[in-house]
Write an enzyme that holds these catalytic residues in place. Structure first.
Site: not given
Lengths: 462, 99
Positions: A68, A143, A167
Site C-alpha cells: 500500500k 482504504s 481499511s
C-alpha cells in the site's frame, strides 16, 4: 504457470523445484500488470528493476508482493495517494518493508488507497479510483482498495495493507480475499504514514489463510524504532492452523446482525457460521451493548489524531511547496492545495473537537466511551474464544453511490469497534451475493491471532 | 449548527484556507457529523476512565546515543526532499518583520 492463482506457498515450491525463476516471475507479473491494470488501476507505481536472482533464499524468496502506498520503500515515490506527496521519495524502508526484503520478497509496486488512508472506497485517492475486479462499476473498498484489488485480480501474490477502522478487512471482504488486522502493537508502524496513531496497524492481504499466517510470522515483533510495537514473543502462526476447532466457543454479537445488515449478506454469513458448528464449535449469541456508539466514538478520535499527525505536512521539509507571501501564507497555500476534500474535512473536524472549550465534550468523552466498548469485548472474551459476524453490512457498492460522508462512514460499522478495542480480526471470503463476495469477520482476544487464523483455516478447508 | 465563522476560525487554526463555497459545504457536512456524534451524550460516563492510548501507556526508553540509522547519507537524502535549503539547513521565510 497460472500466474493469477499463485500463492506464497506455490511460488516457493515452483522456485525450489526449478519450474520458474524469481527473475522470470517478476518479469511476467510486470507484463500482466501492464496489460490488466489499465482498467483496474490498483497500482500507483511499479518497481521495474527486475530482480536478477533466479533462486533466492528466504521464506519469501522471489515472492512478488505489493505494498500500500502509505508505506515507505526507500528510493520509491511514496504518495499516500495525496497531491501533497506526489513527488515524495522515501529515504528509508518501513520496518515491515525491511522485513519483507530480508525474507527475500520481490516488491512489485505501490498500490492505490484513499488519500492518507481516509476513506472506504479509494474514491478519495488524488490519483483516481480503483475498480472492483468482480464488477468494474463498483468500488474495491478502502482504504487499502488497491492492495485488495491487486491480490483479487492476481496482479500480486499477496500485499500489505493498513487498517485504522477497517481499511484491510472491508476491502478484503469487497474483493473476496483474506485480510488480517493484527492486534494493536503486534506489528511495527515505523515507516507507515500515520493516520490515527492509537488505531493504525499494518497487516497482510492474501489469497488464503495460510499465506496470511506466514506473512504474520515475518511482520510481527518488537522494534526499537516503534515504541508501541509490543515486546512479546512471536509464535509460529502456521503451526496450529489445522488443529480441529471442536469444542471452541464462538460468540455471535446480536448487534452485528441487526438493522442495516443486508438480508442476503446475513444469510451467507449465517451459513458460514453453521459450518463452524458442523466442525464442532459451540456458537452462542452475545451482546456488545455499546456497538452503536462505536462510529461516533471513532469519528471523534480518528480525526483528532489525524489533524495532529497531518500537521507535519507544511511544505517546508518535504512534499508540495507553495511559496507564499510569508511563512503563514506558504503553509496555507501548500496545505490547501495539497490536501483533498476528505482529508481537509477530517483535519477541520479534529481541530474543532480538540480546540479549547470543546475538548471535554468531545475528545475526552469519546476516550471514555472507548473504554466502555473495550470492556464489552473483554466481557465476552471471558467466556468465548472468538467472535464472528459479517465484515460489512453490504457487498461492494457502486462508484459514486455514497455521496455524503456519513453514509460512507457507516460501511465500517462492524470493523471500527475492533480497532477501538485494539483486537486482532480477519476477514475471509464466505460466499457471494449476486456475484459479489461476502466477508466473514473473525475477531480474537488481544495477541491471539493464532486462534482466529485457526478458525479461518478450518472453515476454508471444510 | 456550527457557524460559518467558526468553520473559518477552525480552518485557520489548522492552517487551511477555504473558499466561500468550501466554507458553506464544510459547515453543512461538519454540522451533520457533529449532530451524529452527539449521541455519545446519552451515556453516563462520570465514573469511566478514558482510554488514552492503543496499548497500556508506558514509557519506552533507549540510550541517548547516536543511532546507526542516523547517518549523514540519510540526512542528506532527507534534505534533498526539502524545497529550499542553505548550507545544510532548511530555509524558511523570515517570521520577524523589520520595523
Amino acid at each position: 504457470m497460472d500466474l493469477k492463482n499463485l500463492t506464497i506457498k506455490s511460488v516457493r515450491e515452483g522456485i525450489e523445484k526449478g519450474e520458474f525463476s524469481a527473475h522470470e516471475l517478476h518479469k511476467k507479473f510486470l507484463k500482466l500488470i501492464e496489460e490488466e491494470d489499465k482498467s483496474l488501476h490498483s497500482y500507483l507505481s511499479l518497481n521495474e528493476t527486475v530482480t536478477k536472482e533466479d533462486r533466492p533464499e528466504g521464506i519469501l524468496g522471489g515472492v512478488p508482493l505489493a505494498l500500500k502506498d502509505n508505506m515507505s520503500l526507500q528510493g520509491s515515490v511514496t504518495t499516500a495517494a495525496s497531491k501533497i506527496l506526489k513527488n515524495h521519495v522515501a529515504v528509508y524502508d518501513a520496518t515491515v518493508v525491511r522485513k519483507l526484503k530480508e525474507a527475500g520478497a520481490v516488491i512489485l509496486g505501490k498500490t492505490n488507497l484513499d488519500e492518507f488512508a481516509m476513506g472506504s472506497s479509494t474514491e478519495n485517492s488524488a490519483f483516481g479510483v480503483t475498480k472492483n475486479p468482480h464488477d468494474h462499476s463498483r468500488v474495491p473498498g478502502g482504504s487499502s482498495g488497491g492492495s485488495a484489488a491487486a491480490v483479487a485480480a492476481g496482479l500480486a501474490v499477496a500485499a500489505l495493507g493498513s487498517d485504522t477502522g477497517g481499511s484491510i478487512r472491508q476491502p478484503a471482504a469487497f474483493c473476496g480475499i483474506v485480510g488480517l488486522k493484527p492486534t494493536y502493537g503486534r506489528v511495527s508502524r515505523y515507516g507507515l504514514l500515520a493516520l490515527a496513531s492509537s488505531l493504525d496497524q499494518i497487516g497482510p492481504m492474501t489469497k488464503n489463510i495460510y499465506d496470511a499466517a506466514l506473512l504474520m510470522n515475518i511482520l510481527s515483533g518488537a522494534d526499537p524504532m516503534d515504541s508501541t510495537a509490543a515486546q512479546l514473543p512471536v509464535p509460529d502462526f502456521t503451526a496450529n492452523l489445522s488443529k480441529p476447532i471442536k469444542g471452541l466457543k464462538i460468540a455471535m454479537p446480536k448487534e452485528y446482525f441487526g438493522e442495516g445488515l443486508d438480508g442476503e449478506v446475513n444469510k451467507v454469513v449465517e451459513q458460514a457460521i453453521s459450518k463452524l458448528e458442523q466442525l464442532g464449535a459451540h456458537v452462542d449469541q452475545v451482546s456488545l451493548p455499546h456497538t452503536k456508539y462505536s462510529l461516533a466514538t471513532y469519528y471523534i478520535l480518528m480525526p483528532a489524531e489525524a489533524s495532529s499527525n497531518l500537521a507535519r505536512y507544511d511544505g517546508i521539509r518535504y512534499g508540495l511547496y507553495k511559496k507564499g507571501e510569508d511563512l503563514l501564507d506558504g503553509y496555507l497555500q501548500s496545505r490547501s492545495e495539497g490536501f483533498g476534500d476528505e482529508v481537509r474535512r477530517r483535519i477541520v473536524l479534529g481541530t474543532y473537537t480538540l480546540s479549547s472549550g470543546y475538548y471535554d465534550a468531545y475528545y475526552l468523552r469519546a476516550q471514555k466511551v472507548r473504554t466502555l466498548i473495550t470492556n464489552d469485548f473483554e466481557k465476552v472474551f471471558e467466556k468465548f474464544d472468538v467472535i464472528v459476524g459479517p465484515t460489512t453490512p453490504t457487498t461492494a457498492f457502486k462508484i459514486g453511490e455514497k455521496e455524503d460522508p456519513l453514509s460512507m462512514y457507516l460501511s465500517d460499522i462492524y470493523t471500527v469497534p475492533v480497532n477501538l478495542a485494539g483486537l486482532p480480526a480477519l476477514s475471509m471470503p464466505c460466499g457471494a451475493v449476486n456475484g459479489l463476495p461476502v466477508g466473514l469477520q473473525i475477531i480474537g482476544k488481544k495477541f491471539d491471532e493464532e486462534k482466529i487464523l485457526q478458525v479461518g483455516y478450518n472453515l476454508e478447508n471444510i | 449548527m456550527i457557524s460559518e465563522n467558526e468553520v473559518e476560525r477552525i480552518a485557520a487554526l489548522a492552517r487551511l484556507k477555504l473558499n466561500e463555497k468550501e466554507k458553506q459545504k464544510f459547515q453543512k457536512e461538519l454540522s451533520l457529523i457533529l449532530d451524529y456524534v452527539a449521541q455519545l451524550n446519552e451515556l453516563p460516563i462520570e465514573n469511566v476512565s478514558p482510554t488514552t492510548s492503543g496499548i497500556g501507556a508506558i514509557n519506552i526508553m533507549r540510550p541517548d546515543k547516536k543511532r546507526e540509522e542516523d547517518n549523514t547519507e540519510q540526512v542528506r537524502a532527507m534534505l534533498e526532499q526539502a524545497p529550499e535549503t542553505k548550507d545544510g539547513f532548511l530555509k524558511v521565510k523570515a517570521i520577524l518583520k523589520q520595523e
